[in-house]
Enzyme design. Sequence first.
Site, PDB file in Angstrom:
ATOM      1  CG  ASP A  45      -0.136  -0.164   2.534  1.00 49.74           C
ATOM      2  OD1 ASP A  45       1.091   0.043   2.532  1.00 49.74           O
ATOM      3  OD2 ASP A  45      -0.767  -0.493   3.559  1.00 49.74           O
ATOM      4  CD  GLU A  68      -0.357  -6.131   2.456  1.00 49.33           C
ATOM      5  OE1 GLU A  68       0.620  -6.729   2.926  1.00 49.33           O
ATOM      6  OE2 GLU A  68      -0.466  -4.893   2.472  1.00 49.33           O
ATOM      7  CD  GLU A 100       0.428   4.230   5.234  1.00 46.96           C
ATOM      8  OE1 GLU A 100      -0.538   4.889   5.692  1.00 46.96           O
ATOM      9  OE2 GLU A 100       1.609   4.445   5.568  1.00 46.96           O
ATOM     10  CG  HIS A 125       6.541   3.712  10.197  1.00 44.49           C
ATOM     11  ND1 HIS A 125       6.101   2.505  10.682  1.00 44.49           N
ATOM     12  CD2 HIS A 125       6.074   3.789   8.932  1.00 44.49           C
ATOM     13  CE1 HIS A 125       5.408   1.881   9.762  1.00 44.49           C
ATOM     14  NE2 HIS A 125       5.374   2.639   8.684  1.00 44.49           N
ATOM     15  NE  ARG A 167       7.620  19.405  20.634  1.00 46.09           N
ATOM     16  CZ  ARG A 167       7.515  19.665  21.930  1.00 46.09           C
ATOM     17  NH1 ARG A 167       6.336  19.975  22.436  1.00 46.09           N
ATOM     18  NH2 ARG A 167       8.576  19.614  22.708  1.00 46.09           N
ATOM     19  CG  HIS A 178      10.611   4.546   9.769  1.00 45.96           C
ATOM     20  ND1 HIS A 178      10.588   5.714   9.038  1.00 45.96           N
ATOM     21  CD2 HIS A 178      10.225   3.573   8.914  1.00 45.96           C
ATOM     22  CE1 HIS A 178      10.214   5.438   7.799  1.00 45.96           C
ATOM     23  NE2 HIS A 178       9.981   4.142   7.700  1.00 45.96           N
TER      24      HIS A 178
HETATM   25  C1  UD1 Z   1       6.586   4.327   3.691  1.00 46.91           C
HETATM   26  C2  UD1 Z   1       5.155   3.938   3.352  1.00 46.91           C
HETATM   27  C3  UD1 Z   1       4.522   3.224   4.535  1.00 46.91           C
HETATM   28  C4  UD1 Z   1       5.379   2.078   5.015  1.00 46.91           C
HETATM   29  C5  UD1 Z   1       6.774   2.597   5.327  1.00 46.91           C
HETATM   30  C6  UD1 Z   1       7.689   1.498   5.799  1.00 46.91           C
HETATM   31  C7  UD1 Z   1       3.985   5.421   1.783  1.00 46.91           C
HETATM   32  C8  UD1 Z   1       2.929   6.437   1.672  1.00 46.91           C
HETATM   33  N1  UD1 Z   1       4.335   5.089   3.022  1.00 46.91           N
HETATM   34  O1  UD1 Z   1       6.500   5.316   4.707  1.00 46.91           O
HETATM   35  O2  UD1 Z   1       3.262   2.739   4.145  1.00 46.91           O
HETATM   36  O3  UD1 Z   1       4.805   1.492   6.166  1.00 46.91           O
HETATM   37  O4  UD1 Z   1       7.304   3.193   4.139  1.00 46.91           O
HETATM   38  O5  UD1 Z   1       8.950   1.981   6.078  1.00 46.91           O
HETATM   39  O6  UD1 Z   1       4.455   4.932   0.775  1.00 46.91           O
HETATM   40  N2  UD1 Z   1      14.053   7.803   4.445  1.00 46.91           N
HETATM   41  C9  UD1 Z   1      15.385   7.519   4.677  1.00 46.91           C
HETATM   42  N3  UD1 Z   1      15.917   6.433   4.046  1.00 46.91           N
HETATM   43  C10 UD1 Z   1      15.209   5.637   3.223  1.00 46.91           C
HETATM   44  C11 UD1 Z   1      13.853   5.943   3.004  1.00 46.91           C
HETATM   45  C12 UD1 Z   1      13.280   7.028   3.628  1.00 46.91           C
HETATM   46  O7  UD1 Z   1      16.067   8.217   5.402  1.00 46.91           O
HETATM   47  O8  UD1 Z   1      15.759   4.655   2.669  1.00 46.91           O
HETATM   48  C13 UD1 Z   1      13.446   8.984   5.086  1.00 46.91           C
HETATM   49  C14 UD1 Z   1      13.037   9.975   4.022  1.00 46.91           C
HETATM   50  O9  UD1 Z   1      13.954  11.007   3.907  1.00 46.91           O
HETATM   51  C15 UD1 Z   1      11.664  10.498   4.455  1.00 46.91           C
HETATM   52  C16 UD1 Z   1      11.224   9.509   5.523  1.00 46.91           C
HETATM   53  O10 UD1 Z   1      12.271   8.578   5.741  1.00 46.91           O
HETATM   54  O11 UD1 Z   1      11.713  11.767   4.984  1.00 46.91           O
HETATM   55  C17 UD1 Z   1       9.967   8.815   5.103  1.00 46.91           C
HETATM   56  O12 UD1 Z   1      10.109   8.070   3.892  1.00 46.91           O
HETATM   57  P1  UD1 Z   1       8.856   7.891   2.903  1.00 46.91           P
HETATM   58  O13 UD1 Z   1       9.180   6.949   1.803  1.00 46.91           O
HETATM   59  O14 UD1 Z   1       8.303   9.198   2.551  1.00 46.91           O
HETATM   60  O15 UD1 Z   1       7.715   7.212   3.762  1.00 46.91           O
HETATM   61  P2  UD1 Z   1       7.740   6.264   5.050  1.00 46.91           P
HETATM   62  O16 UD1 Z   1       7.353   7.069   6.226  1.00 46.91           O
HETATM   63  O17 UD1 Z   1       8.993   5.474   5.126  1.00 46.91           O
END
Ligand code: UD1
Length: 379
Positions: free
Chosen positions: A102, A124, A136, A211, A219, A243
């Site tokens: 998702d 899924e 999601e 996460h 906050r 995360h």
């Molecule tokens: C995404 C998914 C969520 C899933 C989660 C698992 C969507 C909408 N959300 O959320 O459903 O449960 O992944 O982890 O697709 N970042 C890093 N390194 C990485 C990847 C991300 O530092 O390899 C940081 C990014 O800079 C970003 C934050 O993590 O600011 C969030 O990443 P993002 O892909 O936007 O969504 P998630 O919160 O990880």
Amino acid sequence: MTEGTRATILNVVGARPNFMKIAPLMRAFRKRPEFQPVLVHTGQHYDERMSRLFFEQLSIPRPDVNLEVGSASHAVQTAEIMKRFEPVVEQYRPDVVLVVGDVNSTVACALVAVKLGVKVAHVEAGLRSFDRTMPEEINRLLTDAISDFLFVTEPSGIRNLKHEGIPEEKIFFVGNVMIDTLLANLEQARSSPILETLGLEARAYAALTLHRPGNVDDRDVFLRVFGAVRKIAEALPVVFPVHPRTRKNMVRFGMLKEEGDDELGGVRLVEPLGYLDFLKLMAEARLVLTDSGGIQEETTILKVPCLTLRETTERPVTVEVGCNEVVGTDPARILSAFRRVMDAEAFTCGTPEKWDGHAAERIADVLVSEFALVHRRSG
Ligand code: UD1
């Protein structure tokens, strides 16, 4: 597809929870002479701990294509994936594009495929939290609406899809590919040294993950939940693999410095763990506290009590079989559920139907027979 040729399946992964789902599917497709599987990584998750480690540990083949989109706002990330995926579909001209879960990569690639007249398989399908503030949930609704093959993990998925008017012949109840991966890796995970590394004793700690934007981007909500976790940590050590989204916010809220492992109010903070270490951490925990979807399912098979720190779950079967309790974000409710788990003499729960390690094979079977059917009809 014409006779004698193989069906090309473009398999899409993007973010961490996708990797556990695609591993058994790639294995099943590669075993069948009927298929030519191609793996596309959108690059939504890109760093060592969120991506590369999972490919190594789960023996996922190196992606044939990496779109390298990285992080951005939802609109920009989704649009970038679509822009970069379209020429890939045009190049491979697949028989089907298969998406899992998702995340933004799921909906983006499904939309590109359907507009190019390519069939979409969603693994899924049908899960619903009925909370449209969750990104999601939007991704799930949209992907299911345009999919041709909807592979469902639990009975609620069938009900939800029928209710939305999806024809029954598109829906296939196959079980849970994430559990295929768990069962295939559990023995190896048992020998992970993570408990020694973190100085933990089996059954004498809680594992925490948080996460979801709804919990960690605000906050007040985050501090409220974390306050309950600190109370729990007074009674039982809590270990919290953080995360990247959550760490960034903790820094923004002034709770943490930028780098490294840490300790906060008695809670042990560590970097995100690889698959095998995290599986071991869950399997040996006294209980798990989480807002993740997949972890609700994994604890159900591991028979470890799970408290879900959200108001809803899209995976109600985990509650029905008695492994998961949805406790929300109110500290009093979280703490009373925690005490109930600690005071219970024993913990038993059931296993959802078809969560038996063979979901990916069932999906491959369905696709083989569906393509044969199409061929017979057109022939
Ligand atoms: C995404 C998914 C969520 C899933 C989660 C698992 C969507 C909408 N959300 O959320 O459903 O449960 O992944 O982890 O697709 N970042 C890093 N390194 C990485 C990847 C991300 O530092 O390899 C940081 C990014 O800079 C970003 C934050 O993590 O600011 C969030 O990443 P993002 O892909 O936007 O969504 P998630 O919160 O990880």
